[in-house]
Design an enzyme around this catalytic site. Sequence first.
Site, PDB file in Angstrom:
ATOM      1  N   CYS A  41       0.827  -1.210   0.000  1.00  0.00           N
ATOM      2  CA  CYS A  41       0.000   0.000   0.000  1.00  0.00           C
ATOM      3  C   CYS A  41       0.862   1.262   0.000  1.00  0.00           C
ATOM      4  CB  CYS A  41      -0.984  -0.036   1.172  1.00  0.00           C
ATOM      5  SG  CYS A  41      -2.343   1.126   0.965  1.00  0.00           S
ATOM      6  N   HIS A  74      -3.741  -5.047   0.952  1.00  0.00           N
ATOM      7  CA  HIS A  74      -3.130  -5.497   2.213  1.00  0.00           C
ATOM      8  C   HIS A  74      -3.405  -6.977   2.475  1.00  0.00           C
ATOM      9  CE1 HIS A  74      -2.327  -1.447   4.029  1.00  0.00           C
ATOM     10  NE2 HIS A  74      -3.308  -1.083   3.231  1.00  0.00           N
ATOM     11  N   GLU A 120      -1.889  -8.586   4.728  1.00  0.00           N
ATOM     12  CA  GLU A 120      -1.746  -8.740   6.192  1.00  0.00           C
ATOM     13  C   GLU A 120      -3.052  -8.428   6.918  1.00  0.00           C
ATOM     14  OE1 GLU A 120      -0.793  -6.173   4.562  1.00  0.00           O
ATOM     15  OE2 GLU A 120      -0.951  -4.339   5.729  1.00  0.00           O
TER      16      GLU A 120
END
Lengths: 276, 153
Positions: free
Chosen positions: A88, A217, A219
């Site tokens: 990002c 993302h 994560e």
Amino acid sequence: MSARIAVPVFPGTNSEDETVRLLRDCGGDAELVHWSKAEELALYDAFVLSGGFAYEDRIRAGAIAAHDRIMDYVMEAARCGKLVFGVCNGAQILLEAGLVPGTGSGRKPTAAFAKNLPEPHFVCRHVYLKLSIEPSRSAITAALPHGALVPAWAAHAEGRLAAAPEHLKEIVEGDHLAFVYAHADGGVDDAAVPNGSALRCAGLVNREGNVLAIMPHPERDAWNFNHLDRREGADVLAPSGGAVLFRSFVQAVSATQASHPEPRPEGACRRTRASE
Amino acid sequence: MTERAISISLKIPDNTAYTALVALRRLGVDVARVERSEIWIFDDGGDVRALTRRIESDETIFNLHKHRLELLDRCAPRAGEVWIEPLCHPEERALRLRSGQAPRASRRAKDEGERIGIAWRLFGADGAPVSRGLLDMAAERLLCNPAIEKVTR
């Protein structure tokens, strides 16, 4: 001692904690490094630039951070072959710094993640990234299967790959298009793209394959509790799909470090000793 | 139709301009002060006062409490100033057309005005606007990403 991974924190970074946590869950020895301690980056073997709004995105997303002292180290380390992974805002910084696609000279960017289109608004949407290079093209993706699908959350206002036609051509011909947006079944079309990104691009890799930049993302889709379709009854901390890319990155870091058992002596090119 | 360039800047401290100043110095650009403003082009309809009143009452682009409005003599950057304008590549133009939007980057003033880009004005230690060479250096090293923006001098 395992390979050490630095997660640099710029003023305005906001995804560093989940990034470190996932790297550790994947077996990495990850630590935060504050922007005022850039010189400590020489002690690390790999770097993950996490999401957020470094320097409040002043001037342009990633523009100020791309010229921060931290990036002096990261760029030198990338030149020495260390692995660098940006997510990002981290990806925006890597493009602003010219590290990916890396088709220009020095810090001259040839592409950018620009304002989303057709609606120039912030997008928060669950997406899938489809690996569109041979896994071995990049050390970071080497442990993924061919055409791997990685679930993730797109959360950005400036994630649309934009570049002049000749630079888009370089991206395609140079095999820099690492990930494209896809549907859950792996199908690729414009409807899967949340931001109008050219080439349906979700991620780019540099020529050498050691620097990867992705906009969404993974994560944030790394554990059951933050997966799109929360599996009822399952352990909330069970790994989810987004972890696979980080796991592949950690494996690559370990493999790279193992192949350089002796530390290089100075600066950003120094490697931690495998036996330490 | 009379095109009129309007500069809208902050009259409160501009943190972004200060960040740019610090970053430019770090990058070897010798500047002492940086000013930043938004550049809009309007059709003034021959009545500048009416245009000024119209802009000052448009809260989507102007906040009386924090903004300063300046009418520029001409539709071009002032001494020591560059305008950083977004580029519209063919991909973007096609995407806008597919979604029913007008292609951007026409510089024709419309009734509602058109935001052209960001103006950066740089001053040296003597308080005078910087030279063209220094402006070019600032644009190249920081202010403009040539992949998506162009510089108007």
